[in-house]
Design a protein around this motif. Sequence first.
Motif, short mmCIF file in Angstrom:
data_model
loop_
_atom_site.label_atom_id
_atom_site.label_comp_id
_atom_site.label_asym_id
_atom_site.label_seq_id
_atom_site.Cartn_x
_atom_site.Cartn_y
_atom_site.Cartn_z
N THR A 65 -16.60 9.16 -22.43
CA THR A 65 -17.12 10.68 -22.86
C THR A 65 -18.57 10.67 -22.67
OG1 THR A 65 -17.14 9.85 -25.26
CG2 THR A 65 -14.96 10.98 -24.26
N GLY A 66 -19.23 9.38 -22.94
CA GLY A 66 -20.65 9.37 -22.97
C GLY A 66 -21.05 9.73 -24.23
N LEU A 67 -20.53 9.98 -25.21
CA LEU A 67 -20.94 10.26 -26.70
C LEU A 67 -21.10 8.71 -27.36
CD1 LEU A 67 -18.23 13.26 -27.69
CD2 LEU A 67 -20.67 13.28 -26.68
N ALA A 68 -21.84 8.93 -28.50
CA ALA A 68 -22.00 7.83 -29.31
C ALA A 68 -20.51 7.23 -29.74
CB ALA A 68 -22.68 8.06 -30.68
N ASN A 69 -20.44 5.91 -29.59
CA ASN A 69 -19.16 5.19 -30.22
C ASN A 69 -19.17 5.01 -31.57
OD1 ASN A 69 -20.96 2.93 -30.85
ND2 ASN A 69 -20.50 1.91 -28.92
N ARG A 70 -18.13 4.63 -32.20
CA ARG A 70 -18.00 4.57 -33.56
C ARG A 70 -19.03 3.62 -34.19
NH1 ARG A 70 -12.15 4.47 -36.47
NH2 ARG A 70 -12.61 4.38 -38.43
N ARG A 71 -19.33 2.53 -33.76
CA ARG A 71 -20.59 1.89 -34.37
C ARG A 71 -21.71 2.69 -34.21
NH1 ARG A 71 -24.07 -1.32 -31.49
NH2 ARG A 71 -25.12 -2.97 -32.85
N ALA A 72 -22.16 3.12 -33.29
CA ALA A 72 -23.42 3.87 -33.15
C ALA A 72 -23.38 4.96 -34.07
CB ALA A 72 -23.71 4.35 -31.83
N PHE A 73 -22.34 5.77 -34.34
CA PHE A 73 -22.30 6.96 -35.07
C PHE A 73 -22.26 6.37 -36.49
CE2 PHE A 73 -20.27 10.13 -37.83
CZ PHE A 73 -20.67 11.11 -37.16
N GLY A 74 -21.66 5.29 -36.95
CA GLY A 74 -21.87 4.72 -38.15
C GLY A 74 -23.35 4.68 -38.85
N GLN A 75 -24.09 3.95 -37.52
CA GLN A 75 -25.56 3.70 -37.78
C GLN A 75 -26.16 5.00 -38.08
OE1 GLN A 75 -26.46 1.32 -34.30
NE2 GLN A 75 -25.86 -0.39 -35.40
N ALA A 76 -25.70 6.04 -37.26
CA ALA A 76 -26.77 7.44 -37.33
C ALA A 76 -26.23 7.91 -38.90
CB ALA A 76 -26.17 8.30 -36.25
N MET A 77 -24.78 7.88 -39.12
CA MET A 77 -24.63 8.43 -40.49
C MET A 77 -25.30 7.74 -41.45
SD MET A 77 -22.84 10.28 -42.35
CE MET A 77 -21.22 11.08 -41.91
#
Length: 346
Positions: free
Chosen positions: A171-183
């Motif tokens: 999808t080109g979206l953030a993966n779960r690891r990257a989203f967790g860091q952003a969160m």
Amino acid sequence: MSVHHVPRLLLVEDDPDAADLICETLRDHFGCDCVRRCSTIAQALAVDTGDFDMVLSDINLPDGTGLELLEQLLQRRADLPVVFVTGESVLEYALTAIRRGAYDYIVKAGDYLFAIPVAVEKNLAIWKTKQYNQELEEQLKQTLDQVRIKNQQLEEAVAQLETMAATDPLTGLANRRAFGQAMERCFAECSRHGRDLACIMTDLDAFKELNDTLGHQCGDELLQRAASVLEANCRRSDVAGRFGGDEFIVLLPDTDLQRAQHVATRILEQFKLAAQALLGQTKLAGRLSMSIGLATLCDSRPASPEQLIAHADHALYLAKQAGKTRVMVYRHTAGPDRHPAQQPVS
């Protein structure tokens, strides 16, 4: 410059006796006739400076001064060694000549003839050293340019790897690891400054049936369309990610509950249209939809980033239980809001 090298010299001298003496001295030293003679600036400028290793010139010439000749010669060939051999023993003349680019200044006095071959060899050696240094500088510049290019390529490769490591490949979206860091980052910042933070969890309804019926390729295309819908509704400060399978998550910093509900509702409606455009007249077209759970920092009051996600996930579960194709909100005061934020979209 080796003594065995025979230099190619141009002598500009209007006194024939002086010219004869200088030529004879150079011929005796280098063992052959290595000098071409002329008596005026015009004659000197008529020859190709590339044919000579050095120019020996008087200061006073019939059609101008040696300094004028020097200027014009250096305009043609900036690296050409020019040595003045003159009867002018004025210090200011010598200093001016050197400042303007002459290599040496020999006064016609005493045993000056013996100094000319030495000056030729010395100044050609200086010229050769300058040329060698320029070559080294050019090689160094090229090497530094290559290193700079390699470093840039390495930085781009590292950035690409970092992007790949943080991006869901489908999808080109953030993966779960990257989203967790952003969160983690957004939660800490919004909590510290007393700002709101919204978290939207989505799940595609009837997605398994779509895969089983039309195949995984169609399923992948639907996931990509869902990602496009999420991105289209995100600001630059928002973060959209693929949480896993057909679940997506969106983080909206500085967004209150009312604004987040508007965004969630718009996502739901736009995805419904995107799914219908993909599936056309198939029987699944009317059943493919999206369920959404929503939680905000100020309303659900989570103790941690993980709990904010858990609250949004719980609201998503309630949306599924309530009949899908809707948005549900998690509230702290009365527990999960069991009233949909909007009616089901047909």
